[in-house]
Every structure is written in structure tokens, then in C-alpha cells.
Design a protein around this motif. Structure first.
Motif, mmCIF file in Angstrom:
data_model
loop_
_atom_site.group_PDB
_atom_site.id
_atom_site.type_symbol
_atom_site.label_atom_id
_atom_site.label_comp_id
_atom_site.label_asym_id
_atom_site.label_seq_id
_atom_site.Cartn_x
_atom_site.Cartn_y
_atom_site.Cartn_z
ATOM 1 N N GLN A 215 -25.539 14.734 5.862
ATOM 2 C CA GLN A 215 -24.324 14.259 5.222
ATOM 3 C C GLN A 215 -23.223 15.284 5.482
ATOM 4 O O GLN A 215 -23.377 16.461 5.162
ATOM 5 C CB GLN A 215 -24.524 14.083 3.718
ATOM 6 C CG GLN A 215 -25.576 13.033 3.380
ATOM 7 C CD GLN A 215 -25.574 12.682 1.908
ATOM 8 O OE1 GLN A 215 -24.545 12.729 1.254
ATOM 9 N NE2 GLN A 215 -26.734 12.328 1.390
ATOM 10 N N VAL A 216 -22.140 14.816 6.081
ATOM 11 C CA VAL A 216 -21.061 15.735 6.413
ATOM 12 C C VAL A 216 -19.726 15.006 6.361
ATOM 13 O O VAL A 216 -19.650 13.800 6.601
ATOM 14 C CB VAL A 216 -21.268 16.360 7.816
ATOM 15 C CG1 VAL A 216 -21.087 15.312 8.913
ATOM 16 C CG2 VAL A 216 -20.349 17.546 8.039
ATOM 17 N N ARG A 217 -18.708 15.740 6.029
ATOM 18 C CA ARG A 217 -17.322 15.262 6.038
ATOM 19 C C ARG A 217 -16.561 16.158 7.011
ATOM 20 O O ARG A 217 -16.519 17.365 6.853
ATOM 21 C CB ARG A 217 -16.731 15.351 4.646
ATOM 22 C CG ARG A 217 -15.268 14.968 4.503
ATOM 23 C CD ARG A 217 -14.866 15.181 3.048
ATOM 24 N NE ARG A 217 -13.437 15.084 2.827
ATOM 25 C CZ ARG A 217 -12.819 15.546 1.757
ATOM 26 N NH1 ARG A 217 -13.530 16.149 0.802
ATOM 27 N NH2 ARG A 217 -11.512 15.419 1.617
ATOM 28 N N MET A 218 -15.995 15.555 8.034
ATOM 29 C CA MET A 218 -15.292 16.301 9.076
ATOM 30 C C MET A 218 -13.819 15.922 9.042
ATOM 31 O O MET A 218 -13.471 14.745 9.095
ATOM 32 C CB MET A 218 -15.878 15.981 10.455
ATOM 33 C CG MET A 218 -15.163 16.642 11.618
ATOM 34 S SD MET A 218 -15.925 16.167 13.215
ATOM 35 C CE MET A 218 -14.879 17.073 14.367
ATOM 36 N N ARG A 219 -12.968 16.919 8.946
ATOM 37 C CA ARG A 219 -11.527 16.690 8.969
ATOM 38 C C ARG A 219 -10.959 17.352 10.215
ATOM 39 O O ARG A 219 -11.170 18.544 10.455
ATOM 40 C CB ARG A 219 -10.850 17.258 7.729
ATOM 41 C CG ARG A 219 -9.326 17.193 7.766
ATOM 42 C CD ARG A 219 -8.701 17.710 6.485
ATOM 43 N NE ARG A 219 -8.973 16.816 5.368
ATOM 44 C CZ ARG A 219 -8.589 17.060 4.102
ATOM 45 N NH1 ARG A 219 -7.943 18.188 3.826
ATOM 46 N NH2 ARG A 219 -8.866 16.205 3.146
ATOM 47 N N VAL A 220 -10.249 16.571 11.010
ATOM 48 C CA VAL A 220 -9.592 17.105 12.204
ATOM 49 C C VAL A 220 -8.096 17.133 11.937
ATOM 50 O O VAL A 220 -7.466 16.081 11.798
ATOM 51 C CB VAL A 220 -9.900 16.245 13.447
ATOM 52 C CG1 VAL A 220 -9.195 16.816 14.672
ATOM 53 C CG2 VAL A 220 -11.399 16.187 13.688
ATOM 54 N N ASP A 221 -7.544 18.322 11.842
ATOM 55 C CA ASP A 221 -6.114 18.500 11.628
ATOM 56 C C ASP A 221 -5.482 18.811 12.982
ATOM 57 O O ASP A 221 -5.493 19.952 13.436
ATOM 58 C CB ASP A 221 -5.868 19.636 10.633
ATOM 59 C CG ASP A 221 -4.405 19.708 10.188
ATOM 60 O OD1 ASP A 221 -3.539 19.268 10.973
ATOM 61 O OD2 ASP A 221 -4.150 20.200 9.085
ATOM 62 N N LEU A 222 -4.977 17.776 13.634
ATOM 63 C CA LEU A 222 -4.442 17.943 14.985
ATOM 64 C C LEU A 222 -3.201 18.816 14.999
ATOM 65 O O LEU A 222 -2.921 19.507 15.986
ATOM 66 C CB LEU A 222 -4.139 16.570 15.589
ATOM 67 C CG LEU A 222 -5.341 15.624 15.701
ATOM 68 C CD1 LEU A 222 -4.894 14.264 16.220
ATOM 69 C CD2 LEU A 222 -6.410 16.209 16.611
ATOM 70 N N ASP A 223 -2.414 18.793 13.906
ATOM 71 C CA ASP A 223 -1.196 19.601 13.858
ATOM 72 C C ASP A 223 -1.519 21.086 13.735
ATOM 73 O O ASP A 223 -0.901 21.918 14.395
ATOM 74 C CB ASP A 223 -0.316 19.149 12.686
ATOM 75 C CG ASP A 223 0.178 17.722 12.858
ATOM 76 O OD1 ASP A 223 0.377 17.308 14.018
ATOM 77 O OD2 ASP A 223 0.350 17.028 11.842
ATOM 78 N N ALA A 224 -2.481 21.406 12.891
ATOM 79 C CA ALA A 224 -2.836 22.814 12.682
ATOM 80 C C ALA A 224 -3.809 23.319 13.734
ATOM 81 O O ALA A 224 -4.024 24.525 13.857
ATOM 82 C CB ALA A 224 -3.436 23.001 11.285
ATOM 83 N N GLY A 225 -4.393 22.399 14.489
ATOM 84 C CA GLY A 225 -5.362 22.811 15.502
ATOM 85 C C GLY A 225 -6.666 23.286 14.920
ATOM 86 O O GLY A 225 -7.266 24.244 15.414
#
Length: 615
Positions: A215-225
Motif C-alpha cells: 500500500q503506497v501513496r505516490m505524489r509527483v510534484d512536477l513543479d518542484a521536481g
């Protein structure tokens, strides 16, 4: 007679014979005694459209010495809950507790009172993968491709399953304001899954592994890299992310290598010479200047540079201990295999350029040492990266030794050897002609793994000569269903193509059109053109150019990965299918024949009595 193997992938990515090489030729098959002898290479490049590139081996080549590795006692102590944070620029990862904003390094092995001595179990309830993307740039739907059993991401081998994830708007109540959430709920999964996620043209996840209960939650913040991972399995997925990053960094650090037979002539071009001179003036601390491999002159020096470096000195293997911090069991095995697989595959791509020298000392001894240093693959799991590397290693060893595949794989666990056999057969099947039946039968006699055996059995039942053509209706130009059953009693030449494929155009204009002109007067033969565009308007437009087919052919359409294309795993183009008047398969092939060769095969089909003993 040589046959050009020209292949064009969907999304208008056209290549000949390989996703890497510019062109490959495949010679006539020398036979199908694939399990007991190896006659050497017929020609070059193949890999497996992983590659329809790499080395082309004889169709008669159908196990490696045992390998040992000391995994080492890696452990970590963490509090729960936590979040793993990976910076996309530096790709440094750290774990942050949910109660404090301060973090500690992923390699920190210190403990605090009350902390466990290992990461808490990831096997909680059902498997879940939740992805968050910035609301301003995220689409409404993303697509996940996943495989319960993986050999290669190719329609001819293991095409996998593709599912949509529809966005849900995040909110401050769940800590995801400003993001769209894509939630993949897997339910009860009893075996590891391989999966990839693509957002538009961006590959966010490629061949990651989800272990039952993860179980995992992945957040990709393209602006912050940055990418962030939260949940019970955060450390495992952060490690997979880091393997990808360090692998790319490792490739970046490899010395560029060019093979040329005449270095002086190549550098005589003024622009080439200018670019080369400029590269030599760049700071050596930042850039690697290209090496040139001149056959017959300096292969030994090039090989020395790779074989003299122990695997543990490569960046990805060097960092492996840190990546394994806190992981155990299958999670640990996955990361080890991914790291060694990525590294070995990169090394082999260089070693193959000087393969004749691998038979000579000291290179032969060092090559054996390299093989012996590889970790033993488990019966429980084999990662895509490690499978691809072991497959390429087996092909290379076969070319060097002349040993059959069964002997090269005899020291591997059956779960590993069966995958390699399955990949070898499925990847080459459509490049064979009359030897397809023997090729499959001999492979099935060797395979013990049930799902691999089932893949081969399905191939035998549906795609061998004599199999009854069985598929759903296609679409004609008026938008009506068209059942190929309506043509029963006539022999069929079915040509599969996709718009924008220059090799489809070349095949039609140079081979198929002259053959059509020769046979078009026959009442017992029908030429059928099947387009695989996702947009029927594009099909209509391109059909009217008549660059891909003749106006007098039957014009049909089938959406990619559906209907006849899915039934017979047609995902590379051009392909062709010959069906006799009894509606039975005569030939399914990716080989692109000369007009004379294609005409000969059609005549053979028309003249062959329909007396099949299909399995």
C-alpha cells in the motif's frame, strides 16, 4: 534468400527489426532442432523488440553456471507512519515521519526508543497504489499497464492488461488539495505484479513491482521536481524510484562508444571533426569523451575497461546496501534483481561489440568471473530488468560457446530457465516459417512452469499452421461489421498495417503490390488489407492515398489490441497472414519477403492439400 525483417510499432514509431537498430536482416531458418544444437548466428541484430534488436541467433538455439552472491546483513529502524521523499533533480531520498517535518537519510540505521527493528509489514488488507498529480497539469484519465506474468512488454509475448484510472479531485480533508488523485485498488493479489504508468508521453513508472499487500501513496510534484511516497510500503517504492534514477545516472556516466571501420575517414568530415574536437576540450571532470572501437584493432582495450571493473564498483550496485535499508523478504529480492539487471544489461550492450575477444584470455576468465558474481534468481520472483539481462547474457554465451539453450540454462532454477525459453520462443515465432511447429513442441517439452507452458500451448493452438481462423468481425469502410467467415472457400492474403509506418508503405509498394497484380485475376484468392489505427478517420484518409494497399483489396479496420490483432498478437507492422480456403492458418509472419518469395508461398498454399493434423 534473405528476408528483410522490417517492423513498425504503433504511435508512429517505425523501426526495422528493432526498437534500437536501424535495420536488420534475417536469413532463412536453418532448422528447428532448437534444444539440442546451436549452429551459430545467421545474421546480426536482434534482442527482442525489448527488443527486436540484440543478437540474432540460429533458430536451432533454443541454461548458465550457478551464481552466488552474499546479500549482506542490511537493516534499518524506522518509526511509523512515515513518508519517503525523492527529489527529481538530485533524486536523493529520505524518510520523514508524519509527526515531525524533520527527516533522516534513507541510509540512516540509527534507532530510537520504541522503534521497531524493521519496516512495518506492508501486507495490510488489499493492495493499493494511489497516485497524485498537480491538478493544473494532470489529465482526467491515466492508463496503467500491468502483468501478472511478465516476459516482455510486447504484443507477441506478454501484452499485459491496460486499465484506465479516472481522476478524483483532491481536497484539504485528505491532505491532497491542489492535486488529482488516481486510485488503483487491486483487491486480493496473491502474486507480485509488474506495472507501468504513462501520463501522455511521460513514463512516470516503468516496470515497477507491487508485492501482495503493498500500500503506497505516490505524489509527483512536477513543479518542484520531487516525488513523495507515503504509507506502509513507502520505503520499497522509494527504493524502486531510486534504482531507476541511479540506473539513468549510471548510463549517463558510461563512456560514449562508436564502432567504425575507418576512423580517419569518419573524422575527415569537417562538421564531425569540429564536434569531436570540441568534446575533447570539455572538462574531463564532467564529460566522458567518446571512444572508438575499430574492429580488428582495439576491441581488447574496450573490453578491458568493462571487464576489469567489478560489479560492486558500478554506482547502482555500490549504492545497493543503502537502497535495501529496512527491506526484507521479497521486497529486498526485487531491489537486488532490479539493480543487477539494469547494470548487467548496460554492460552487455558494450561487451557484445567486442564479443570475439571474450573467447581470449584474459577476457574469457574475467567474463566468467562477471557471470559468477551475479545473484541467484529466486524461484518466487524474477524482475523484468533481471530477466532481460539474463536473457541477453544467455544469448551472448550461446553465440560464444555454441552450446544449446538447454545446456546453458541447466544450472538455473526452472522458474528462471522456463521464462528464458518462453521469451525466446514467443519472441522469434513469427520469424520462422515451416519450423514453427517443431520449435514450439520442443520448447514445451522443456518447460515446467505452468503459466509459461500455457502461453506456449495457446500459441500452438491458435497460431500454428492448420489452426482454424477464429476472430470477431472487423469494420468495413461503410462502418459495417465484416466477418472474414464470409470469405470461407477462398484463400486469403491478409496484410496488417498502421498509418505513418514507412515500412508498411515500402512493403506494399515493393512486395505486396506486384504480387497482388500477379494474382488478382484468380477467383480463389482474396487480398485483405487490415488497418490498426486507433482513429478511423485517419484510416479513411490514409487509405485514400493508396500508399498502403490497392483499391481492389478488401479494406477493413480493427482498433489496436482488439479483435484479430489481439487474438493473433499483431502489434508490430507490417505483418501478414496467409489463410487457406478451408479457413485455416497457413502462415503468420513478420518476415518481409521479396515479391518472388511471397508469390512462392502463396502458390504453395494454393497447391497444398488441406490435410492437417493440428494439435
Amino acid at each position: 534468400m534473405e528476408k528483410f525483417l522490417q517492423t513498425c510499432f504503433l504511435a508512429l514509431l517505425c523501426l526495422i527489426g528493432s526498437t534500437f537498430s536501424a535495420q536488420s536482416k534475417v536469413a532463412e531458418s536453418p532448422g528447428a532442432d532448437l534444444l539440442h544444437r546451436f549452429a551459430g548466428p545467421t545474421v546480426s541484430p536482434h534482442s527482442g523488440d525489448t527488443h527486436r534488436g540484440g543478437e540474432t541467433l540460429s533458430d536451432t538455439f533454443l541454461y548458465s553456471t550457478s551464481h552466488d552472491i552474499d546479500g549482506g546483513p542490511w537493516s534499518v529502524s524506522l518509526s511509523n507512519p512515515w513518508t519517503a521523499v525523492c527529489d527529481l533533480e538530485t533524486a536523493n531520498c529520505k524518510l520523514e515521519t508524519a509527526h515531525w517535518k524533520t527527516g533522516f537519510s534513507l541510509v540512516d540505521d540509527s534507532t530510537s526508543p520504541g522503534q521497531e527493528d524493521s519496516i512495518p509489514s506492508a501486507r495490510l488488507e488489499a493492495g493499493r497504489f494511489h497516485l497524485e498529480l498537480p491538478a493544473g497539469s494532470a489529465p482526467d484519465t491515466i492508463w496503467v499497464s500491468y502483468w501478472e506474468h511478465f516476459l516482455k512488454e510486447h504484443s507477441d509475448v506478454t501484452p499485459g492488461t491496460r486499465i484506465p484510472l479516472v481522476a478524483e479531485t483532491g481536497s484539504f480533508f485528505e491532505g491532497s488539495a491542489g492535486y488529482k488523485s488516481f486510485r488503483w485498488e487491486l483487491g486480493d493479489v496473491d502474486a507480485p505484479l509488474t506495472f507501468s504508468i504513462r501520463v501522455g508521453k511521460k513514463q512516470l513508472v516503468r516496470y515497477w513491482t507491487l508485492v501482495p499487500g503493498d500500500q503506497v501513496r505516490m505524489r509527483v510534484d512536477l513543479d518542484a521536481g520531487r516525488s513523495y511516497f507515503s504509507g506502509p510500503s513507502a520505503a520499497f517504492f522509494a527504493a524502486q524510484y531510486e534504482v531507476d534514477r541511479v540506473s539513468a545516472e549510471q548510463r549517463m556516466g558510461f563512456v560514449p562508444l562508436m564502432v567504425t571501420g575507418d576512423l580517419e575517414r569518419m573524422l575527415s568530415d569537417s562538421l564531425t571533426a569540429l564536434m569531436y574536437d570540441r568534446s575533447r576540450k570539455l572538462p574531463e571532470s564532467l564529460y566522458q569523451t567518446m571512444d572508438f572501437l575499430v574492429p580488428g584493432k582495439n576491441e581488447s582495450d574496450v573490453l578491458e575497461g568493462y571487464l576489469a571493473t567489478p560489479l560492486e564498483d558500478y554506482p547502482l550496485i555500490h549504492k545497493l546496501e543503502a537502497l535495501l535499508t529496512g527491506l526484507d523478504g521479497l521486497h529486498r529480492e526485487v531491489i537486488i534483481q532490479q539493480a543487477y539487471g539494469e547494470t548487467l544489461f548496460n554492460i552487455l550492450s558494450k561487451l557484445k561489440l567486442g564479443k570475439p575477444m571474450l573467447l581470449e584470455e584474459p577476457h574469457a576468465s574475467r567474463f566468467r568471473e562477471l557471470v559468477a558474481s551475479l545473484p541467484v534468481a529466486s524461484e518466487e520472483y524474477l524482475s523484468p530488468a533481471y530477466l532481460a539481462a539474463l536473457y541477453e547474457l544467455t544469448l551472448l554465451r550461446g553465440k560464444l560457446s555454441g552450446l544449446p539453450l538447454s545446456q546453458l540454462l541447466q544450472d538455473y532454477p526452472s522458474a528462471v530457465s522456463d521464462r528464458i525459453i518462453g521469451l525466446y520462443v514467443l519472441d522469434r515465432f513469427k520469424r520462422l516459417d515451416g519450423e514453427q511447429a517443431d520449435f514450439v513442441e520442443k520448447a514445451m517439452a522443456e518447460v515446467e512452469t505452468l503459466w509459461v507452458s500455457q502461453l506456449l500451448s495457446e500459441l500452438r493452438q491458435r497460431s500454428l499452421r492448420g489452426a482454424l481462423l477464429d476472430t470477431d468481425p472487423l469494420l468495413d469502410r461503410q462502418g459495417n461489421p465484416f466477418d472474414l467467415e464470409a470469405l470461407k472457400g477462398k484463400s486469403l492474403v491478409i496484410s496488417f498495417w498502421v498509418s505513418g509506418c514507412k515500412f508498411c508503405i515500402r512493403y506494399y509498394q515493393e512486395s505486396l503490390r506486384p504480387v497482388f497484380e500477379e494474382f488478382k485475376g484468380r477467383e480463389d484468392l482474396v487480398f485483405v488489407s487490415v488497418n490498426a489505427d486507433m482513429d478511423t478517420s485517419i484510416w479513411e484518409r490514409e487509405t485514400n492515398t493508396w500508399r498502403y494497399s490497392h483499391p481492389e483489396m478488401v479494406q477493413l479496420h480493427q482498433d489496436a489490441s482488439t479483435g484479430i490483432l489481439a487474438d493473433y498478437r499483431v502489434g508490430t507492422f507490417p505483418q501478414k497472414m496467409l489463410v487457406d480456403s478451408g479457413h485455416r492458418l497457413f502462415l503468420l509472419t513478420t518476415n518481409q519477403y521479396s515479391p518472388e518469395a511471397l508469390a512462392d508461398k502463396i502458390r504453395t498454399m494454393l497447391d497444398t492439400p488441406q490435410t492437417y493434423t493440428h494439435p
